[in-house]
Design a protein around this motif. Structure first.
Motif: not given
Length: 120
Positions: A111-120
């Motif tokens: 797939g094209q990729g999907t961004q996952v961002t987890v903030s602290s």
């Protein structure tokens, strides 16, 4: 040729949840999720076999992530709970017509990729 369309990434606070989806244009032998953080290699996250009854996970996500497959819809899901900042990466869905494997080289469609961002 198998086409994969991902959805579901985004920004979430630590401890939160996200669900990724990957719709495939055809059924394949196995499907997997991989992730890649900046400067790192693409790492295995989870895999599922063609019927959806066999799965495995990387140690770093075991007990927090769940992979599942809707065979009728040719769609794979990755439910991610108790997210940590270390989970921040681009997540890729992949399909293999070759093997049920943790090795990204055994997956011939991505797939094209999907961004996952987890903030602290």
């Amino acid at each position: 040729q198998v086409q994969l369309v991902e959805s579901g990434g985004g920004l979430v606070q630590a401890g939160g949840s996200l669900r990724l989806s990957c719709a495939a244009s055809a059924r394949t032998y196995a499907m997997g999720w991989f992730r890649q953080a900046p400067g790192n290699e693409r790492d295995f996250v989870a895999r599922i076999n063609w019927s959806g009854d066999t799965t495995s996970y990387a140690d770093s996500v075991k007990g927090r992530f769940t992979i599942s497959r809707d065979v009728a819809k040719n769609t794979v899901y990755l439910q991610m709970n108790s997210l940590k900042p270390d989970d921040t990466a681009v997540y890729y869905c992949a399909a293999s017509t070759l093997a049920y494997s943790t090795n990204p080289r055994m997956y011939n469609y991505w797939g094209q990729g999907t961004q996952v961002t987890v903030s602290s």
